[in-house]
Motif scaffolding. Sequence first.
Motif, PDB file in Angstrom:
ATOM      1  N   VAL A  10       0.851  -1.187   0.000  1.00 13.15           N
ATOM      2  CA  VAL A  10       0.000   0.000   0.000  1.00 13.15           C
ATOM      3  C   VAL A  10       0.888   1.238   0.000  1.00 13.15           C
ATOM      4  N   ASP A  59      -3.403   5.376   1.208  1.00  8.37           N
ATOM      5  CA  ASP A  59      -4.693   4.846   1.643  1.00  8.37           C
ATOM      6  C   ASP A  59      -5.514   5.937   2.312  1.00  8.37           C
ATOM      7  N   GLY A 111      -6.860   5.648  -3.718  1.00  7.45           N
ATOM      8  CA  GLY A 111      -5.872   4.804  -3.076  1.00  7.45           C
ATOM      9  C   GLY A 111      -4.920   4.247  -4.112  1.00  7.45           C
TER      10      GLY A 111
END
Length: 329
Positions: free
Chosen positions: A248, A251, A256
Amino acid sequence: MSLQQALRFEPQAYQRVWGGERLQHRLRGEIAWPSQAGEAWMLCDRPEQASHVAEGPLSGRTLDGLMLSEEAALLGESARSASGGFPLIVKWLDTAALLSLQVHPGEGLAKRLGSEPKDECWYVCDAEPGSVLYLGLRDGVDAAAFADASANGAVLELLQSFTPRPGDFFHVPAGTLHSIGAGLTLVEIQQNSDTTYRAHDWDRVGLDGKCRQLHREEALQAIAFGRHAPGPIRARVDDEAAVNPMAVLLDEGPFGVQWLQVLEDYRDNTQGRACIYIVLAGSGALRVGENEACRMEAGDAWLLPADAANYMITESDGDLELLRVEARA
């Protein structure tokens, strides 16, 4: 009408006063390349530039036209842009000179000034030795100090500077003063907005031979003084045991971003939101449902409509590296 298919759009290249010559070697297709091609717009729904579908049953359709006729299938739970269009823009950038020092407004100021808010981010793919990125003000710099330095042309010493490396990810929230230096090739993902307030342009002239317009008063209002801008983010794999490593990168906010390496068949679901895959390296295939697989090549940007639901990505050369971007509600 349902869409339920992956969409790739024709890139559009644009000359910029700071542009380089390297994007021609990164993107496929018969693209009209100008000199100093600083930007290639991969996916865009703006009045001045609506992307055209490049292949498949919907070849020739425009993104703004699809938003008019198939908005629900395209967006699902993803929110429209402030102007009612597709919420995100994806570009490749190649810099041969320092860009202007600029800032984009947040939602509150954008409403007051009749403009559009803009968060953005960058993923660095190539960086020449000595290249630099300026992102945010140094601690303690207030509006008075910045206004004085801006008037005297001494703004660089007030900025945070970073030495970018390939694989670095930078988040540029609205209100963050920034400038991209020379010698960089990067992917830019942004909200669908064309509002930029230039605080400084290094006393150069534009492509028309005239000085480009500055927006110093608007920039002063837009800058988030006192807010620290984080430096580069490196992909940290969430699960070391995963067959297809994923990390990731962002976020929060209107979209995202994840980094993904596909080593074996990768299956996922759009979860009712519009999703974009940007091919950083390698090649592979993208298949939606029972449709024929689409060829993915380095440089591509593929849009998965919200109603695509289940899809699969396969690699073909052992080095398929992607950014996955989700348009948020």
